[in-house]
Design a protein around this motif. Structure first.
Motif, short mmCIF file in Angstrom:
data_model
loop_
_atom_site.label_atom_id
_atom_site.label_comp_id
_atom_site.label_asym_id
_atom_site.label_seq_id
_atom_site.Cartn_x
_atom_site.Cartn_y
_atom_site.Cartn_z
N ASP A 40 -22.08 21.14 -29.69
CA ASP A 40 -23.06 21.93 -28.94
C ASP A 40 -23.46 21.13 -27.69
O ASP A 40 -24.53 20.54 -27.64
CB ASP A 40 -24.26 22.21 -29.85
CG ASP A 40 -25.23 23.21 -29.26
OD1 ASP A 40 -24.90 23.85 -28.25
OD2 ASP A 40 -26.34 23.35 -29.83
N THR A 41 -22.55 21.13 -26.74
CA THR A 41 -22.72 20.28 -25.54
C THR A 41 -23.98 20.62 -24.76
O THR A 41 -24.24 21.80 -24.53
CB THR A 41 -21.54 20.52 -24.58
OG1 THR A 41 -20.37 20.78 -25.32
CG2 THR A 41 -21.34 19.34 -23.66
N PHE A 79 -18.30 23.72 -22.45
CA PHE A 79 -19.13 23.18 -21.37
C PHE A 79 -19.89 24.32 -20.72
O PHE A 79 -19.36 25.42 -20.55
CB PHE A 79 -18.26 22.48 -20.34
CG PHE A 79 -19.05 21.66 -19.35
CD1 PHE A 79 -19.47 20.38 -19.66
CD2 PHE A 79 -19.40 22.19 -18.11
CE1 PHE A 79 -20.21 19.63 -18.77
CE2 PHE A 79 -20.14 21.43 -17.20
CZ PHE A 79 -20.55 20.15 -17.53
N GLY A 80 -21.13 24.06 -20.39
CA GLY A 80 -21.94 25.07 -19.72
C GLY A 80 -22.89 24.41 -18.74
O GLY A 80 -22.99 23.18 -18.70
N THR A 81 -23.53 25.24 -17.95
CA THR A 81 -24.56 24.69 -17.06
C THR A 81 -25.85 25.45 -17.31
O THR A 81 -25.84 26.63 -17.63
CB THR A 81 -24.16 24.84 -15.57
OG1 THR A 81 -23.82 26.21 -15.31
CG2 THR A 81 -22.99 23.96 -15.23
N ASP A 82 -26.94 24.73 -17.20
CA ASP A 82 -28.24 25.33 -17.44
C ASP A 82 -28.81 25.83 -16.12
O ASP A 82 -29.28 25.06 -15.31
CB ASP A 82 -29.17 24.29 -18.08
CG ASP A 82 -30.50 24.92 -18.49
OD1 ASP A 82 -30.58 26.16 -18.50
OD2 ASP A 82 -31.43 24.18 -18.81
N ASP A 83 -28.71 27.12 -15.92
CA ASP A 83 -29.11 27.69 -14.64
C ASP A 83 -30.31 28.61 -14.79
O ASP A 83 -30.59 29.43 -13.93
CB ASP A 83 -27.95 28.49 -14.04
CG ASP A 83 -26.67 27.72 -14.08
OD1 ASP A 83 -26.69 26.54 -13.73
OD2 ASP A 83 -25.65 28.27 -14.50
N ASN A 84 -30.99 28.47 -15.89
CA ASN A 84 -32.06 29.39 -16.19
C ASN A 84 -33.37 28.62 -16.07
O ASN A 84 -33.69 27.81 -16.90
CB ASN A 84 -31.86 29.89 -17.62
CG ASN A 84 -32.97 30.78 -18.08
OD1 ASN A 84 -33.98 30.95 -17.40
ND2 ASN A 84 -32.80 31.35 -19.25
N ASP A 126 -18.15 15.85 -11.18
CA ASP A 126 -18.56 14.56 -11.73
C ASP A 126 -18.24 14.44 -13.21
O ASP A 126 -17.90 13.37 -13.70
CB ASP A 126 -20.07 14.35 -11.53
CG ASP A 126 -20.39 13.88 -10.12
OD1 ASP A 126 -19.47 13.40 -9.44
OD2 ASP A 126 -21.56 14.01 -9.71
N TRP A 127 -18.34 15.55 -13.92
CA TRP A 127 -18.07 15.52 -15.37
C TRP A 127 -16.56 15.37 -15.60
O TRP A 127 -16.14 14.73 -16.54
CB TRP A 127 -18.61 16.80 -16.03
CG TRP A 127 -20.05 16.63 -16.42
CD1 TRP A 127 -20.52 16.31 -17.66
CD2 TRP A 127 -21.20 16.71 -15.58
NE1 TRP A 127 -21.89 16.20 -17.64
CE2 TRP A 127 -22.34 16.43 -16.38
CE3 TRP A 127 -21.41 16.97 -14.22
CZ2 TRP A 127 -23.64 16.43 -15.88
CZ3 TRP A 127 -22.71 16.97 -13.73
CH2 TRP A 127 -23.81 16.70 -14.55
N CYS A 134 -13.87 18.25 -22.37
CA CYS A 134 -14.36 19.60 -22.69
C CYS A 134 -13.29 20.61 -22.36
O CYS A 134 -12.39 20.36 -21.57
CB CYS A 134 -15.59 19.95 -21.85
SG CYS A 134 -17.02 18.97 -22.21
N ASP A 135 -13.45 21.79 -22.96
CA ASP A 135 -12.61 22.92 -22.57
C ASP A 135 -13.24 23.55 -21.33
O ASP A 135 -14.17 24.33 -21.42
CB ASP A 135 -12.57 23.93 -23.72
CG ASP A 135 -11.70 25.13 -23.39
OD1 ASP A 135 -11.31 25.25 -22.21
OD2 ASP A 135 -11.43 25.92 -24.30
N PHE A 136 -12.74 23.14 -20.18
CA PHE A 136 -13.34 23.62 -18.94
C PHE A 136 -12.80 25.00 -18.51
O PHE A 136 -13.10 25.47 -17.43
CB PHE A 136 -13.09 22.62 -17.79
CG PHE A 136 -13.95 21.38 -17.89
CD1 PHE A 136 -15.31 21.42 -17.61
CD2 PHE A 136 -13.39 20.16 -18.25
CE1 PHE A 136 -16.09 20.28 -17.69
CE2 PHE A 136 -14.17 19.00 -18.34
CZ PHE A 136 -15.52 19.06 -18.05
N THR A 137 -11.98 25.60 -19.38
CA THR A 137 -11.43 26.89 -18.97
C THR A 137 -12.45 28.02 -19.08
O THR A 137 -12.33 29.04 -18.44
CB THR A 137 -10.19 27.26 -19.83
OG1 THR A 137 -10.59 27.30 -21.20
CG2 THR A 137 -9.07 26.26 -19.63
N GLU A 138 -13.45 27.82 -19.95
CA GLU A 138 -14.51 28.83 -20.03
C GLU A 138 -15.83 28.10 -19.93
O GLU A 138 -16.22 27.41 -20.86
CB GLU A 138 -14.48 29.52 -21.39
CG GLU A 138 -13.40 30.52 -21.59
CD GLU A 138 -13.41 31.00 -23.02
OE1 GLU A 138 -14.34 31.72 -23.41
OE2 GLU A 138 -12.49 30.62 -23.76
#
Length: 776
Positions: A40-41, A79-84, A126-127, A134-138
């Motif tokens: 749970d990255t 992998f995700g980004t916190d944009d909220n 950078d990551w 990570c699986d950067f495809t999604e």
RNA sequence: GGGCUUGUAGUCUAGUGGCUAUGACGUAUCCUUGACAUGGAUAAGGUCGGAGGUUCAAUUCCUCCCAGGCCCACCA
């Protein structure tokens, strides 16, 4: 093929990062039969660069991911980004020169999604540069459609389970951000203030009230004294006149009043602090609100209407003084809760908010926490401590514009709540219309204006990456995260998982410490910040990762190890050019010894890694590599590698190949680039596996454990040490020839290794007798 | 004030109820040995924060104290 003379980390790291991406080496295969290891990255916030703390903690989780992958797991490492949230809102406002509140909410969210899509690749770079697997495809975003859908679904589920309720009640409020906030968002600040002794009149008698917030005088609804306080307890039941505002409030007794603090008498305002709230509730006191949601005085404050809280405070103190109603003013410093996002002192305002029940279930939530394995273990205590001390339910509504909307409308006629249907999610109630009518028959609705707390969404990251439960069920394998967000991210995720599934969200949670530099926490104000970007440039990602795997203070040690690894490999491979993986029929004792030592390290390494103790693993492998392998073994076998005897040479080659191969594998999770490069240049063809990162982790084999061999080898090294000591103290080159005499016991023990000893010691002869080293 | 955590050579750090307390950086001296001088060898450097206690034995366990760090509470 020989290895190039020098290792160019810049080129090599870039090359492999590109290749891994192109080959989709880390792509999750949902059809695979292998056991799943899911992570749970933590999604980083796009507004801002990767800092060194990030680099360390992401490196740590990647060690585990790579280790598990090599151990045959099907690793799901999203992998995700916190944009909220506020940071993103501000970032987009800045980039696009817009104001969120001037645009439709759904349009702003669209704009964010679009803009983020543009800037994300740069940010994620950078990551990738760190060598994350990570699986950067999604890549998910905590504001994207999927996240909004899951987040709203979570709301609906909890609403159905009656774990969410709406209530108008005092809540902590930020007057700058104009929103309610939760206890988890408090930050403590030491601030200077004044303790003012203000005169209240009881008949003709004066009673002093000590307050730091005289601007709340018009909000005063009672005066409290301690029942045991002989000075005041007789006054209970009488009325006190509020200075300047000239109205009367009752004098009441309560044990919560501290006799020794200030004057010992207290005014209760709606609301100055949590005790005021308690008293207001218990004694059913009236509500007198004097502060608006923007932090201004309202018409209850009479002459002071329209002033900010601080200005009103000054003005009221002035007026008290001129009227002789201020007896004393003492400077104090006290702790005040401020909003962690903006630093504004928090107010308590009665407003209507959505809450998730926490207080009823504290015990069960602690139990849930205990079911998870915490690394390090003591972090569980922090969790327990936090949950035990919670005062309020979780307020999840925010009066902001940007965020996940509540899937909720209100009936225009009867104000009844109407919840969206799950299949329509995600929705925005301001622009989407509900289906059907209200129970009262009315078909007109007003959408909920508020948005959800960002943690209400972050707390369902397991469901986002699992697509609720389509791609897998909780518990996931591992949550890596910082210690500073145990009370938020970890806690809220545990809450949600418990309420939705009656399950813990993950089996293990790994809490990363913080990066210190010479014992000091890195901070901008101290000017001792190190940027990972600079380290990538100067030393490379592998060196940074190596550094982060230990407590060393220098990256340089990492680069040195990498160069050493390169050179040792270069030497080894040079001498393995003609090696065809044959196993020698007869092995030299020193070669058996190195395999035994190697096997021990394999065993330990496995144990450490399984406990997520990558740092000890690194230490052990490093020591074995540098000390045992380079400084001793390579030196010892050199002669056999160069020299004539083919059988003895093959034995050395076998030992060399096996040891180097396994060192490479054990270093691979920590230094993925250089190990991949060497693998590609040499081992790939021999081992028939495309990437070292999908190769098999070394297997521990008990049959290599041989106490007798170990004794011989260790004695060998000990004697070699003595010879080196002799040469050094005589200030002569290690190459110098000597004559060696061994004790009978040792001579016999080392019988089978004497040729090797003779070679490495540069001894002209080895005799039996009294231990002695002499120059020839 | 409550909880947690740390205190080991100049610096950073490993570790354990008992042989001479680990390693790295730094320092000193030497070695240009055919992978590596971003190397190698050797050496110096520690009353394991302080005081008690348990024990045949404590750096390791317990108590207290001192000094850091983190989290929480304290807003009259």
């Amino acid at each position: 093929m020989d290895l190039p003379k020098e290792y160019n980390f810049k080129e090599v790291e870039k090359k492999w990062q590109k290749r891994w991406g192109k080959d989709k080496l880390y792509k999750f295969d949902p059809k695979s039969q292998k056991k799943i290891f899911s992570i749970d990255t933590p999604p980083p916030t796009v507004s801002g660069n990767m800092h060194i703390g990030h680099a360390f903690s992401y490196a740590h989780e990647d060690f585990i991911a790579r280790f598990k992958r090599m151990n045959g797991y099907n690793v799901w490492y999203p992998f995700g980004t916190d944009d909220n949230g506020l940071p993103t809102e501000r970032l987009i406002e800045k980039i696009k020169s817009v104001k969120a509140k001037d645009i439709r909410r759904d349009e702003f969210i669209k704009l964010c999604s679009k803009t983020l899509k543009d800037i994300r690749p740069d940010f994620i770079d950078d990551w990738i540069k760190l060598g994350m697997s990570c699986d950067f495809t999604e890549i998910y975003s905590t504001i994207d459609e999927q996240s909004r859908k899951i987040s709203q679904k979570s709301f609906i589920d909890l609403h159905k389970k009656k774990l969410i309720y709406q209530e108008e009640t005092p809540v902590s409020w930020c007057t700058t951000c104009n929103t309610a906030i939760a206890q988890a968002e408090f930050e403590n600040r030491k601030l200077n203030s004044h303790f003012n002794d203000v005169v209240f009149l009881v008949g003709t008698k004066e009673i002093l009230i000590s307050t730091t917030r005289p601007e709340l005088l018009p909000a005063c609804v009672a005066v409290f004294v301690n029942p045991k306080d002989k000075r005041y307890n007789k006054l209970a039941g009488e009325k006190a006149k509020v200075p300047l505002f000239d109205y009367y409030v009752p004098i009441l007794k309560d044990e919560r009043v501290d006799i020794n603090k200030g004057s010992g008498a207290v005014m209760c305002c709606t609301f100055g602090d949590m005790v005021d709230v308690e008293w207001w509730r218990e004694y059913k006191l009236p509500l007198k609100v004097t502060i608006t949601k923007d932090g201004l005085m309202n018409n209850e404050a009479g002459n002071y209407e329209g002033l900010t809280i601080k200005k009103a405070r000054h003005k009221i103190i002035e007026d008290l003084e001129t009227n002789g109603l201020l007896k004393e003013k003492r400077q104090i410093t006290h702790n005040v809760n401020v909003h962690d996002k903006c630093g504004t002192e928090l107010e308590i305002l009665k407003t209507k908010q959505w809450y998730i029940r926490i207080m009823d279930n504290k015990k069960k939530l602690i139990e849930q926490g205990k079911k998870i394995k915490w690394h390090p273990e003591y972090m569980l205590k922090r969790y327990i401590n936090w949950v035990e001390n919670l005062q309020w339910d979780w307020c999840i509504s925010r009066q902001r514009f940007f965020g996940v909307p509540f899937p909720v409308w209100y009936c225009k006629k009867c104000n009844e709540v109407k919840i969206a249907e799950e299949k329509d999610l995600p929705i925005d109630p301001l622009y989407d219309k509900p289906k059907g009518r209200c129970n009262c028959g009315c078909s007109e609705f007003v959408g909920e204006n508020d948005v959800m707390d960002t943690w209400a969404t972050s707390s369902v990251t397991p469901q986002i990456v699992l697509d609720w439960d389509k791609k897998g069920k909780v518990p996931m394998s591992l949550r890596p995260q910082g210690h500073d967000i145990i009370r938020t991210w970890a806690f809220y995720t545990i809450v949600k998982s418990y309420y939705h599934f009656n399950e813990v969200p993950w089996k293990d949670i790994m809490i990363s410490g913080f990066v210190t530099l010479q014992g000091e926490k890195m901070s901008k104000s101290k000017g001792n910040v190190i940027n990972p970007q600079d380290i990538f440039e100067k030393y490379g990602a592998d060196a940074l990762r190596f550094w982060s795997a230990s407590m060393e203070k220098e990256v340089q040690a990492g680069l040195r190890t990498i160069i050493k690894l390169w050179n040792a490999s270069k030497f080894s491979i040079m001498n393995l050019q003609d090696y065809k993986l044959e196993k020698p029929k007869k092995m030299e004792v020193i070669d058996k010894w190195i395999l035994g030592k190697l096997n021990k390290v394999i065993n330990e390494s496995m144990e450490f890694f399984n406990k997520f103790d990558y740092s000890k693993n690194k230490m052990e492998v490093e020591r074995f590599f540098w000390n045992t392998f380079c400084d001793n073994y390579l030196e010892i076998i050199k002669n056999r590698l160069y020299g004539g005897d083919k059988i003895k040479r093959l034995s050395a080659q076998y030992g060399l190949y096996t040891t180097l191969l396994n060192i490479m594998k054990m270093f691979a999770p920590i230094m993925p680039h250089i190990t991949e490069e060497i693998w590609n240049l040499y081992f790939k063809d021999k081992e028939k596996v495309e990437s070292i990162h999908t190769s098999e982790w070394p297997i521990y084999d008990k049959k290599f454990e041989d106490g007798n061999i170990e004794e011989i080898g260790d004695k060998f090294v000990e004697i070699l040490g003595k010879i080196r000591q002799f040469k050094t103290s005589n200030k002569i080159s290690l190459k110098t020839e000597v004559s060696l005499t061994l004790e009978k016991k040792e001579y016999n023990l080392l019988k089978e290794a004497l040729a090797d000893l003779k070679a490495v010691a540069n001894a002209r002869e080895i005799k039996e007798g009294k231990f002695n080293i002499t120059l020839c």
